[in-house]
Scaffold this motif. Structure first.
Motif, PDB file in Angstrom:
ATOM      1  N   GLN A  39     -19.711  94.958 -63.555  1.00 17.58           N
ATOM      2  CA  GLN A  39     -18.942  93.721 -63.499  1.00 17.58           C
ATOM      3  C   GLN A  39     -19.534  92.748 -62.494  1.00 17.58           C
ATOM      4  OE1 GLN A  39     -14.592  94.296 -63.169  1.00 17.58           O
ATOM      5  NE2 GLN A  39     -14.818  93.635 -65.282  1.00 17.58           N
ATOM      6  N   GLU A  43     -20.853  88.984 -63.180  1.00 16.69           N
ATOM      7  CA  GLU A  43     -20.416  87.803 -62.433  1.00 16.69           C
ATOM      8  C   GLU A  43     -21.611  87.054 -61.856  1.00 16.69           C
ATOM      9  OE1 GLU A  43     -17.371  86.556 -61.685  1.00 16.69           O
ATOM     10  OE2 GLU A  43     -16.027  88.102 -62.446  1.00 16.69           O
TER      11      GLU A  43
ATOM     12  N   TYR B  35     -11.193  88.414 -55.832  1.00 17.54           N
ATOM     13  CA  TYR B  35     -11.753  89.487 -56.650  1.00 17.54           C
ATOM     14  C   TYR B  35     -13.054  89.974 -56.026  1.00 17.54           C
ATOM     15  CZ  TYR B  35     -14.412  85.655 -58.872  1.00 17.54           C
ATOM     16  OH  TYR B  35     -15.206  84.569 -59.110  1.00 17.54           O
ATOM     17  N   TRP B  73      -5.118  92.966 -62.372  1.00 17.10           N
ATOM     18  CA  TRP B  73      -6.110  92.340 -63.244  1.00 17.10           C
ATOM     19  C   TRP B  73      -5.623  90.959 -63.656  1.00 17.10           C
ATOM     20  CZ3 TRP B  73     -10.805  94.560 -64.253  1.00 17.10           C
ATOM     21  CH2 TRP B  73     -10.924  95.907 -63.905  1.00 17.10           C
ATOM     22  N   PRO B  80     -14.884  88.575 -68.826  1.00 18.76           N
ATOM     23  CA  PRO B  80     -13.902  89.657 -68.876  1.00 18.76           C
ATOM     24  C   PRO B  80     -12.902  89.527 -67.729  1.00 18.76           C
ATOM     25  CG  PRO B  80     -16.007  90.469 -68.081  1.00 18.76           C
ATOM     26  CD  PRO B  80     -16.238  89.062 -68.517  1.00 18.76           C
ATOM     27  N   PRO B  81     -11.747  90.196 -67.847  1.00 18.46           N
ATOM     28  CA  PRO B  81     -10.727  90.114 -66.798  1.00 18.46           C
ATOM     29  C   PRO B  81     -11.290  90.586 -65.468  1.00 18.46           C
ATOM     30  CG  PRO B  81      -9.904  91.380 -68.673  1.00 18.46           C
ATOM     31  CD  PRO B  81     -11.328  91.047 -68.959  1.00 18.46           C
ATOM     32  N   ARG B  82     -10.750  90.003 -64.405  1.00 16.89           N
ATOM     33  CA  ARG B  82     -11.232  90.348 -63.074  1.00 16.89           C
ATOM     34  C   ARG B  82     -10.189  91.157 -62.334  1.00 16.89           C
ATOM     35  NH1 ARG B  82     -13.140  84.238 -61.980  1.00 16.89           N
ATOM     36  NH2 ARG B  82     -15.356  84.457 -62.502  1.00 16.89           N
ATOM     37  N   ARG B  83     -10.681  92.057 -61.472  1.00 12.74           N
ATOM     38  CA  ARG B  83      -9.772  92.842 -60.654  1.00 12.74           C
ATOM     39  C   ARG B  83      -9.589  92.110 -59.337  1.00 12.74           C
ATOM     40  NH1 ARG B  83     -11.149  98.890 -59.975  1.00 12.74           N
ATOM     41  NH2 ARG B  83      -9.138  99.525 -60.772  1.00 12.74           N
ATOM     42  N   TYR B  85      -7.790  91.639 -55.534  1.00  9.68           N
ATOM     43  CA  TYR B  85      -7.295  92.446 -54.428  1.00  9.68           C
ATOM     44  C   TYR B  85      -6.289  91.640 -53.623  1.00  9.68           C
ATOM     45  CZ  TYR B  85     -11.038  95.717 -55.449  1.00  9.68           C
ATOM     46  OH  TYR B  85     -11.856  96.635 -56.072  1.00  9.68           O
TER      47      TYR B  85
END
Lengths: 246, 117
Positions: A39, A43, B35, B73, B80-83, B85
């Motif tokens: 990921q 990015e 993120y 998320w 794509p989706p991001r995680r 924090y």
């Protein structure tokens, strides 16, 4: 299009190096880590021009080399609580039966009362098979030596005929006997090997409780090879032992 | 013997760095959720703090396991989706206590190190 492929190749090479590095260290969170790095790379690439190979290489370098990342992961993993007894348990399961069966029972207690193994492996250790190698010995030796003899013919001058029929493994032709015998002996050895592997490596992925990287490290491969050889030798020993009794 | 001592120092510094970076991350999250990628970029702006960006992720996982941050998320327009924090209340209090102790520790060490000049 051509530039994209080269960039993709560079990323794929990096990721496969990373996976390889993670396989050779003692870690159970490798999967998730690779996913996060993937990921991160995605990015990073989004900020680059398409086909900017230098930018991509810089990005990968900033992330760090696969070997150093794998080491970092290994060093920062919290120590899993392994009881002192757990180290002995796979051995007790395998050989404990020979200590008047008591050793196996102790191993069984160690297996079920421990948090190191999950339910599937506990069931595996219990049922494949009960008694460990002693169980194999029993299964192996006893059926093969069972011969049921029945006599016919009555009193008097006619000679009594006695027919003996071999039961169990003795029914099978020699080669098949050996094969079945080998399976019977190999099974508990492999079971104990799996228990030991879980002890050392832990479970790789919390979402897949059956998955452990048992065959990925070279040491595991050597262990499995050794297990096959030991199983074959033991089968041979049992086989000869039984044959010599006839 | 000398090699062993040097190795020991490196390990110690690495551990100290990891510990300090954890609190730096908590501090970043105090003002705003971030993120992963954002966090690594912000940290690398500080000179010499982060040796390799990839090592931030195990650190984030540790913070999550210790209950100092939580993740969620979120869809992103860029892909794509991001995680994301987010700092927790436990994280807030851990950060507060670290800041107190860090200032004293840093000043004391600097003080001693500068004495024998």
């Amino acid at each position: 299009m051509g530039e994209n492929t080269t960039s993709d190749q560079i990323v794929e090479e990096y990721l496969s190096d990373l996976r390889a590095a993670l396989r050779s260290v003692n870690t159970s969170s490798g999967h998730e880590f690779v996913f996060e790095i993937e990921q991160h790379i995605a990015e990073g690439r989004a900020t680059l021009e398409a086909g900017d190979e230098v930018g991509l290489r810089n990005l990968l370098e900033r992330i760090g080399s696969p070997t150093s990342l794998a080491n970092e992961l290994q060093e920062t993993e919290p120590a899993r609580s392994v009881r002192a007894m757990d180290r002995a348990t796979p051995w007790l399961i395998m050989f404990g039966g020979f200590a008047f069966g008591f050793g196996w029972i102790v191993g069984l207690y160690g297996l079920w009362s421990s948090r190191t193994w999950r339910i599937w492996d506990k069931l595996l250790g219990t049922f494949i098979w009960p008694g460990g190698l002693l169980g194999s010995f029993y299964l192996f030796v006893t059926p093969m030596s069972v011969t049921a003899c029945s006599g016919s013919g009555g009193p008097g001058p006619a000679p009594a005929t006695i027919t003996c029929v071999r039961h169990g493994l003795g029914v099978l032709p020699g080669g098949l006997q050996f094969l079945v015998g080998f399976v019977v002996v190999a099974a508990p050895i492999l079971t104990s090997l799996r228990l030991a592997s879980v002890l050392v490596h832990g479970y790789a992925d919390s979402s897949n409780p059956l998955a452990i990287r048992v065959l990925r490290t070279s040491r595991s491969r050597k262990n499995v090879r050794a297990a096959w050889i030991i199983a074959a030798l033991m089968t041979l020993v049992f086989f000869i032992f039984v044959q010599s009794r006839h | 013997m000398f090699y062993m001592v040097v190795g020991g120092t490196e390990k110690l510094l690495a551990q100290m760095r990891r510990g300090a970076i954890e609190y730096c991350v908590l501090s970043l999250l105090q003002s705003q959720d971030h993120y992963g990628f954002e966090i690594t970029r912000e940290l690398s702006e500080a000179d010499g703090l982060v040796t390799s960006e990839g090592t931030v992720y195990p650190l984030l996982t540790r913070l999550r396991n210790d209950g100092l941050v939580e993740t969620y998320w979120q869809e992103s327009t860029a892909g794509p989706p991001r995680r994301y924090y987010r700092i927790t209340t436990n994280g807030q209090s851990a950060l507060r206590s670290f800041i107190e102790q860090w200032a004293r520790f840093r000043d004391s060490v600097d003080d001693i190190l500068s004495r024998e000049k």
